[in-house]
Design a protein around this motif. Structure first.
Motif, PDB file in Angstrom:
ATOM      1  N   TYR A 271       0.795  -1.235   0.000  1.00  0.00           N
ATOM      2  CA  TYR A 271       0.000   0.000   0.000  1.00  0.00           C
ATOM      3  C   TYR A 271       0.825   1.280   0.000  1.00  0.00           C
ATOM      4  O   TYR A 271       0.291   2.348  -0.263  1.00  0.00           O
ATOM      5  N   LEU A 272       2.106   1.172   0.335  1.00  0.00           N
ATOM      6  CA  LEU A 272       2.966   2.354   0.365  1.00  0.00           C
ATOM      7  C   LEU A 272       4.186   2.139  -0.513  1.00  0.00           C
ATOM      8  O   LEU A 272       4.840   1.094  -0.413  1.00  0.00           O
ATOM      9  N   PRO A 273       4.548   3.116  -1.330  1.00  0.00           N
ATOM     10  CA  PRO A 273       5.762   2.991  -2.142  1.00  0.00           C
ATOM     11  C   PRO A 273       7.031   3.303  -1.352  1.00  0.00           C
ATOM     12  O   PRO A 273       8.134   3.067  -1.820  1.00  0.00           O
TER      13      PRO A 273
ATOM     14  N   LEU B  26      -4.628  -0.159  -5.048  1.00  0.00           N
ATOM     15  CA  LEU B  26      -3.242  -0.088  -4.595  1.00  0.00           C
ATOM     16  C   LEU B  26      -2.546   1.021  -5.362  1.00  0.00           C
ATOM     17  O   LEU B  26      -2.965   1.364  -6.482  1.00  0.00           O
ATOM     18  N   PRO B  27      -1.477   1.590  -4.810  1.00  0.00           N
ATOM     19  CA  PRO B  27      -0.734   2.609  -5.566  1.00  0.00           C
ATOM     20  C   PRO B  27      -0.091   1.988  -6.798  1.00  0.00           C
ATOM     21  O   PRO B  27       0.150   0.782  -6.846  1.00  0.00           O
TER      22      PRO B  27
ATOM     23  N   SER C 244       1.448   7.060 -10.415  1.00  0.00           N
ATOM     24  CA  SER C 244       0.905   8.130  -9.592  1.00  0.00           C
ATOM     25  C   SER C 244       1.657   8.192  -8.271  1.00  0.00           C
ATOM     26  O   SER C 244       2.402   7.289  -7.915  1.00  0.00           O
ATOM     27  N   VAL C 245       1.430   9.285  -7.560  1.00  0.00           N
ATOM     28  CA  VAL C 245       2.052   9.472  -6.253  1.00  0.00           C
ATOM     29  C   VAL C 245       1.019  10.118  -5.333  1.00  0.00           C
ATOM     30  O   VAL C 245       0.126  10.834  -5.784  1.00  0.00           O
ATOM     31  N   TYR C 246       1.131   9.836  -4.054  1.00  0.00           N
ATOM     32  CA  TYR C 246       0.222  10.365  -3.045  1.00  0.00           C
ATOM     33  C   TYR C 246       0.957  11.477  -2.312  1.00  0.00           C
ATOM     34  O   TYR C 246       1.901  11.221  -1.567  1.00  0.00           O
ATOM     35  N   TYR C 247       0.557  12.722  -2.563  1.00  0.00           N
ATOM     36  CA  TYR C 247       1.255  13.890  -2.035  1.00  0.00           C
ATOM     37  C   TYR C 247       0.583  14.441  -0.790  1.00  0.00           C
ATOM     38  O   TYR C 247      -0.643  14.447  -0.675  1.00  0.00           O
ATOM     39  N   PHE C 248       1.404  14.987   0.091  1.00  0.00           N
ATOM     40  CA  PHE C 248       0.951  15.878   1.143  1.00  0.00           C
ATOM     41  C   PHE C 248       0.600  17.191   0.446  1.00  0.00           C
ATOM     42  O   PHE C 248       1.405  17.723  -0.304  1.00  0.00           O
TER      43      PHE C 248
ATOM     44  N   ARG D 238      -1.954  12.040  -7.272  1.00  0.00           N
ATOM     45  CA  ARG D 238      -1.778  12.707  -8.557  1.00  0.00           C
ATOM     46  C   ARG D 238      -1.030  11.790  -9.528  1.00  0.00           C
ATOM     47  O   ARG D 238      -0.124  11.064  -9.127  1.00  0.00           O
ATOM     48  N   ASP D 239      -1.439  11.863 -10.792  1.00  0.00           N
ATOM     49  CA  ASP D 239      -0.735  11.108 -11.820  1.00  0.00           C
ATOM     50  C   ASP D 239       0.594  11.763 -12.108  1.00  0.00           C
ATOM     51  O   ASP D 239       0.705  12.998 -12.111  1.00  0.00           O
ATOM     52  N   LEU D 240       1.599  10.939 -12.353  1.00  0.00           N
ATOM     53  CA  LEU D 240       2.915  11.449 -12.712  1.00  0.00           C
ATOM     54  C   LEU D 240       2.932  11.766 -14.202  1.00  0.00           C
ATOM     55  O   LEU D 240       2.273  11.080 -14.996  1.00  0.00           O
TER      56      LEU D 240
END
Length: 150
Positions: A9-11, A78-79, A83-87, A142-144
């Motif tokens: 679940y986390l990269p 799942l990630p 994409s990336v999960y941003y603060f 967000r998509d990379l």
């Protein structure tokens, strides 16, 4: 969730993976996870050599990582590498007590809102039941950008 499930679940990876176990998660509602803080953490030699204290920004990052797991569980996905999960925001952050080597940092995050890919959470970190950090967090997936072809 054990560490093997968390890694799905986390990269994040060493030295930046800050969630060791998930004790409880209810999709769309809340998560309770924890990080075991050991003297072997890579930040302790410099923060501070004679008084090891976990940096507050890393406590917030641990809360955000727990929030990401909650979000992916809520979405049932799942990630991906695309994409990336941003603060994207931190409000009302308060640091009430230092976190030291040997502490178990309990991470409590509750979903407040989710709209157009932006998530808002109420987050709290505790040691021995006492609140050490609290904040309102905002995160977004967000998509990379596609890699330019050579």
């Amino acid at each position: 969730m054990d560490i093997h499930q968390i890694l799905k679940y986390l990269p994040h990876r060493y030295p930046f993976l800050l969630v060791d176990r998930v004790l409880d998660v209810e999709a769309g509602k809340h998560i309770h996870a924890y990080k075991n803080v050991t003297i072997n953490e890579p930040f302790f030699p410099g923060h501070f050599p004679h008084h090891p204290v976990m940096p507050g920004v890393l406590i917030l990052e641990a809360l955000a990582q727990a929030a990401a797991i909650l979000s992916f569980k809520t979405l049932g996905t799942l990630p991906t590498d695309d994409s990336v999960y941003y603060f994207v925001g931190i409000d009302a952050a308060r640091f009430k007590k230092p976190v030291s080597a040997g502490d178990r940092l309990d991470l409590h995050v509750t979903v407040q809102a989710h709209k157009r890919g932006v998530w808002k959470y109420k987050a709290e970190a505790r040691v021995d039941g006492q609140v050490v950090t609290e904040a309102d967090l905002m995160c977004a997936q967000r998509d990379l950008p596609a890699a330019a072809e050579a």
